[in-house]
Design an enzyme around this catalytic site. Structure first.
Site, PDB file in Angstrom:
ATOM      1  N   LYS A  76       0.809  -1.239   0.000  1.00  0.00           N
ATOM      2  CA  LYS A  76       0.000   0.000   0.000  1.00  0.00           C
ATOM      3  C   LYS A  76       0.835   1.279   0.000  1.00  0.00           C
ATOM      4  O   LYS A  76       0.424   2.282  -0.558  1.00  0.00           O
ATOM      5  CB  LYS A  76      -0.954   0.004   1.202  1.00  0.00           C
ATOM      6  CG  LYS A  76      -2.116  -0.945   1.030  1.00  0.00           C
ATOM      7  CD  LYS A  76      -3.086  -0.878   2.186  1.00  0.00           C
ATOM      8  CE  LYS A  76      -4.135  -1.940   2.027  1.00  0.00           C
ATOM      9  NZ  LYS A  76      -5.070  -2.006   3.137  1.00  0.00           N
ATOM     10  N   GLY A 139       0.046  -0.078   7.396  1.00  0.00           N
ATOM     11  CA  GLY A 139      -0.798   0.633   6.430  1.00  0.00           C
ATOM     12  C   GLY A 139      -2.216   0.866   6.921  1.00  0.00           C
ATOM     13  O   GLY A 139      -2.754   1.973   6.783  1.00  0.00           O
ATOM     14  N   THR A 161       7.039  -2.691  17.060  1.00  0.00           N
ATOM     15  CA  THR A 161       8.214  -1.862  16.776  1.00  0.00           C
ATOM     16  C   THR A 161       7.867  -0.438  17.207  1.00  0.00           C
ATOM     17  O   THR A 161       7.171   0.295  16.488  1.00  0.00           O
ATOM     18  CB  THR A 161       8.532  -1.893  15.263  1.00  0.00           C
ATOM     19  OG1 THR A 161       8.570  -3.252  14.848  1.00  0.00           O
ATOM     20  CG2 THR A 161       9.842  -1.208  14.941  1.00  0.00           C
TER      21      THR A 161
HETATM   22  P1  NAP Z   1       0.990  -4.049   7.705  1.00  0.00           P
HETATM   23  O1  NAP Z   1       1.140  -2.748   7.007  1.00  0.00           O
HETATM   24  O2  NAP Z   1       1.870  -5.190   7.334  1.00  0.00           O
HETATM   25  O3  NAP Z   1       1.132  -3.760   9.302  1.00  0.00           O
HETATM   26  C1  NAP Z   1       1.057  -4.811  10.224  1.00  0.00           C
HETATM   27  C2  NAP Z   1       1.087  -4.261  11.647  1.00  0.00           C
HETATM   28  O4  NAP Z   1       0.867  -5.361  12.546  1.00  0.00           O
HETATM   29  C3  NAP Z   1       2.427  -3.645  12.049  1.00  0.00           C
HETATM   30  O5  NAP Z   1       2.181  -2.629  12.973  1.00  0.00           O
HETATM   31  C4  NAP Z   1       3.145  -4.832  12.709  1.00  0.00           C
HETATM   32  O6  NAP Z   1       4.091  -4.447  13.684  1.00  0.00           O
HETATM   33  C5  NAP Z   1       1.998  -5.513  13.415  1.00  0.00           C
HETATM   34  N1  NAP Z   1       2.228  -6.948  13.597  1.00  0.00           N
HETATM   35  C6  NAP Z   1       2.293  -7.902  12.641  1.00  0.00           C
HETATM   36  N2  NAP Z   1       2.485  -9.120  13.196  1.00  0.00           N
HETATM   37  C7  NAP Z   1       2.564  -8.919  14.540  1.00  0.00           C
HETATM   38  C8  NAP Z   1       2.761  -9.773  15.649  1.00  0.00           C
HETATM   39  N3  NAP Z   1       2.911 -11.091  15.497  1.00  0.00           N
HETATM   40  N4  NAP Z   1       2.803  -9.245  16.891  1.00  0.00           N
HETATM   41  C9  NAP Z   1       2.657  -7.894  17.063  1.00  0.00           C
HETATM   42  N5  NAP Z   1       2.450  -7.032  16.044  1.00  0.00           N
HETATM   43  C10 NAP Z   1       2.404  -7.539  14.801  1.00  0.00           C
HETATM   44  O7  NAP Z   1      -0.504  -4.601   7.547  1.00  0.00           O
HETATM   45  P2  NAP Z   1      -1.868  -3.769   7.415  1.00  0.00           P
HETATM   46  O8  NAP Z   1      -2.229  -3.583   5.993  1.00  0.00           O
HETATM   47  O9  NAP Z   1      -1.756  -2.578   8.284  1.00  0.00           O
HETATM   48  O10 NAP Z   1      -2.936  -4.815   8.007  1.00  0.00           O
HETATM   49  C11 NAP Z   1      -3.055  -5.029   9.401  1.00  0.00           C
HETATM   50  C12 NAP Z   1      -4.301  -5.884   9.695  1.00  0.00           C
HETATM   51  O11 NAP Z   1      -5.472  -5.188   9.306  1.00  0.00           O
HETATM   52  C13 NAP Z   1      -4.336  -7.222   8.962  1.00  0.00           C
HETATM   53  O12 NAP Z   1      -4.863  -8.184   9.818  1.00  0.00           O
HETATM   54  C14 NAP Z   1      -5.281  -6.974   7.804  1.00  0.00           C
HETATM   55  O13 NAP Z   1      -5.958  -8.150   7.392  1.00  0.00           O
HETATM   56  C15 NAP Z   1      -6.263  -6.002   8.448  1.00  0.00           C
HETATM   57  N6  NAP Z   1      -6.918  -5.121   7.447  1.00  0.00           N
HETATM   58  C16 NAP Z   1      -8.270  -5.186   7.350  1.00  0.00           C
HETATM   59  C17 NAP Z   1      -8.928  -4.369   6.446  1.00  0.00           C
HETATM   60  C18 NAP Z   1     -10.425  -4.457   6.344  1.00  0.00           C
HETATM   61  O14 NAP Z   1     -10.982  -3.930   5.361  1.00  0.00           O
HETATM   62  N7  NAP Z   1     -11.106  -5.022   7.305  1.00  0.00           N
HETATM   63  C19 NAP Z   1      -8.217  -3.466   5.636  1.00  0.00           C
HETATM   64  C20 NAP Z   1      -6.825  -3.416   5.783  1.00  0.00           C
HETATM   65  C21 NAP Z   1      -6.181  -4.261   6.701  1.00  0.00           C
HETATM   66  P3  NAP Z   1       5.618  -4.088  13.302  1.00  0.00           P
HETATM   67  O15 NAP Z   1       5.602  -2.658  12.847  1.00  0.00           O
HETATM   68  O16 NAP Z   1       6.345  -4.302  14.554  1.00  0.00           O
HETATM   69  O17 NAP Z   1       6.022  -5.042  12.198  1.00  0.00           O
END
Ligand code: NAP
Length: 292
Positions: A76, A139, A161
């Site tokens: 993203k 994101g 982080t």
């Molecule tokens: P991203 O950009 O990869 O960010 C992931 C975040 O989660 C980061 O802050 C990361 O921390 C943290 N994280 C990942 N694994 C972890 C763990 N095992 N323990 C602690 N923290 C962890 O992903 P994203 O796009 O933001 O998506 C995040 C979530 O939102 C996902 O589950 C996704 O499916 C959901 N989502 C849902 C929608 C919807 O429409 N419902 C839309 C977008 C996203 P670090 O910075 O430390 O790596």
């Protein structure tokens, strides 16, 4: 329930999703059901694209006359440098989830922000003057934070982080003039902060399939005055939401946001309003189901 019918011809318009992983996505089900419902000669497919192939994939989208595509984890933010035009919201938050290709120009939007806000307001939760705690600084957390920043009183960003949480908080304070702070993901943070929190948002994959027994926040820190929003939609009801419901909190899962952001993308691409209830009814059959 209407079955999805495809009649692929030489003029079928192609849309899609790029990301990695993508096997869990509901987006093809949602968009193809709407194309079928509206009798549009269009199809939505999924492309698994790793970061090292992003540039080539985007060039390919243009070359193959793909009409538009969604962007998910982890592209993203990285997609922006390949776009010809971005709207002011994308410029502000530096993340795009929906691309339209018009006259060989790639135009980027972010429909996550409006999709998330609509799902919160549909639940009749008033954001004004509230204290929010967001778990995650990726994101989705960025989109949510920028979306709620002009309404809430304070935003606490909690992340594994911690440097990323602090950076996002600083950016929010500077660009949105909101009181924001970044903290580490720890029991001490939850103990300190959750006594004063009105709204909790999980924007991490903690609790997502296959790790459905995990939760980002231990239940002893929740209380019944909180509104708890988990962005995860697989499973539809996460452990966090189950525990929050039991305590008496108002809860919201990620599926409404997913459908809302998809509807905004669909309308932008096709010029037609999709039937949101059609897909809600279809997904209701999957309640408590987990996608493998
Ligand atoms: P991203 O950009 O990869 O960010 C992931 C975040 O989660 C980061 O802050 C990361 O921390 C943290 N994280 C990942 N694994 C972890 C763990 N095992 N323990 C602690 N923290 C962890 O992903 P994203 O796009 O933001 O998506 C995040 C979530 O939102 C996902 O589950 C996704 O499916 C959901 N989502 C849902 C929608 C919807 O429409 N419902 C839309 C977008 C996203 P670090 O910075 O430390 O790596």
């Amino acid at each position: 329930m209407k079955a999805i019918k495809f009649n692929i011809t030489g003029t079928t318009k192609v849309y899609g999703l790029i990301g990695k992983p993508v096997s869990h996505t509901f987006s093809p089900l949602i968009h193809n059901m709407w194309f079928s419902d509206l009798g549009l000669n269009s199809i939505y497919i999924v492309f698994e694209v790793s970061p090292k192939n992003l540039k080539k994939a985007v060039k390919g989208m243009k070359a193959l006359n793909i009409q538009g595509f969604n962007v998910t984890i982890p592209h993203k933010e990285a997609i922006i440098k390949f776009l010809d035009k971005i709207d002011p919201l994308v410029e502000l938050i530096r993340a795009a989830n929906t691309i339209k290709i018009e006259n060989e120009q790639l135009i980027g939007k972010n429909t996550d922000v409006e999709g998330a806000l609509k799902s919160i307001t549909d639940k009749k939760f008033d954001l004004s003057n509230k204290r929010a705690l967001i778990v995650g600084a990726g994101g989705a957390a960025r989109a949510i934070c920028f979306g709620i920043a002009s309404k809430v009183k304070k935003i606490v960003i909690v992340n594994r982080t911690v440097a990323k949480a602090r950076k996002l908080a600083k950016e929010l304070t500077k660009k949105m003039k909101v009181d924001a702070i970044g903290k580490s993901l720890s029991k001490i943070t939850f103990k300190d902060e959750l006594k004063r929190t009105d709204l909790i948002i999980n924007a991490t994959p903690i609790g997502m399939y296959p790790n459905i027994n995990e939760t980002p926040i231990p239940k002893e820190y929740l209380n019944d005055s909180m509104f708890v929003f988990d962005l995860i939609y697989n499973p539809l009801e996460t452990r966090l939401l189950k525990e929050a419901s039991k305590i008496g909190c108002s809860v919201l899962g990620g599926i409404d946001m997913l459908i809302n952001q998809a509807a905004l993308a669909f309308e932008w691409w096709s010029g037609k309003k999709p039937n949101i209830n059609l897909i809600k009814n279809k997904l209701a059959f999957l309640k408590n189901d987990v996608r493998e």
